[in-house]
Design an enzyme around this catalytic site. Structure first.
Site, PDB file in Angstrom:
ATOM      1  N   SER A  56       0.799  -1.224   0.000  1.00 36.86           N
ATOM      2  CA  SER A  56       0.000   0.000   0.000  1.00 36.86           C
ATOM      3  C   SER A  56       0.834   1.277   0.000  1.00 36.86           C
ATOM      4  CB  SER A  56      -0.953   0.018   1.205  1.00 36.86           C
ATOM      5  OG  SER A  56      -0.213   0.117   2.403  1.00 36.86           O
ATOM      6  N   HIS A  96       1.233   4.285   6.799  1.00 36.47           N
ATOM      7  CA  HIS A  96       0.651   5.131   5.757  1.00 36.47           C
ATOM      8  C   HIS A  96       1.103   6.572   5.935  1.00 36.47           C
ATOM      9  CE1 HIS A  96      -2.897   2.359   4.414  1.00 36.47           C
ATOM     10  NE2 HIS A  96      -1.722   1.955   3.974  1.00 36.47           N
ATOM     11  N   ASP A 122      -7.895   6.408   4.449  1.00 41.01           N
ATOM     12  CA  ASP A 122      -8.004   5.266   5.363  1.00 41.01           C
ATOM     13  C   ASP A 122      -9.255   5.240   6.234  1.00 41.01           C
ATOM     14  OD1 ASP A 122      -5.606   4.311   4.420  1.00 41.01           O
ATOM     15  OD2 ASP A 122      -4.427   5.106   6.092  1.00 41.01           O
TER      16      ASP A 122
END
Length: 186
Positions: A56, A96, A122
């Protein structure tokens, strides 16, 4: 056969030599734990080293990259910074990038994250009803990385037989190659 030779060596040891080997092994384990705890204190992070488990964050980080984290309370969170955070109800932390910051009048900061390789933010990952993360959710912030070195961790989690074999080989190697004491017999 390596494992049979190992057992023969253990059988030939007297009690003092066996105690010495167990003590050596214990010192290695306790040293590793002390280093880990020391890193926790120095970095301010409950987990100073993490492995990227998914794609990701590509192209910034790839699956298997080893990240070094810090989590200084006094450092403000900034847009664009890469954070590792935990979500209530999920065991594994997520790596992230901070997408947006929302600061209230009282100075309380909330922020939104997104994986570089993900199409959306998210909010779908956060617990139900949660739209922003808070500083308490942060495990650490990425300060450096070593590419692909953490792939061994991923292999151990994805293939349990590999994990057992790796631990067994490490144990046998340590018992064979640890310095054998030269003690008088008797």
């Amino acid at each position: 056969m390596l494992s049979l030779d190992f057992l023969d060596d253990v059988r030939r040891m007297n009690k003092r030599q066996l105690y010495y080997q167990v003590l050596n092994f214990g010192m290695i384990v306790s040293s590793a734990l002390m280093i880990w705890k020391g890193l926790m204190v120095i970095t301010g992070s409950e987990s100073p080293i993490v492995v990227v488990l998914s794609g990701s964050m590509e192209p910034a980080f790839h699956r298997g990259d080893l990240l070094f984290l810090t989590n200084r309370v006094e450092d403000p969170i900034r847009v664009g910074e890469i954070v590792v955070f935990r979500i209530e109800g999920r065991e594994i932390p997520i790596v992230h990038r901070v997408l947006k910051i929302h600061e209230k009048q009282n100075g309380h900061i909330k922020f939104l994250t997104k994986g570089d390789n993900n199409a959306v933010d998210d909010r779908g990952l956060y617990k139900q009803g949660q739209h922003w993360l808070e500083k308490k959710d942060v495990v650490g912030r990425a300060r450096g990385f070593v590419p692909y070195i953490g792939i061994v961790t991923i292999l151990m989690n994805d293939y349990p037989k590999f994990k057992v074999r790796s631990y067994t080989l490490c144990f046998i190697k340590n018992m064979i190659f640890l310095p054998w004491p030269v003690l008088p017999s008797g």
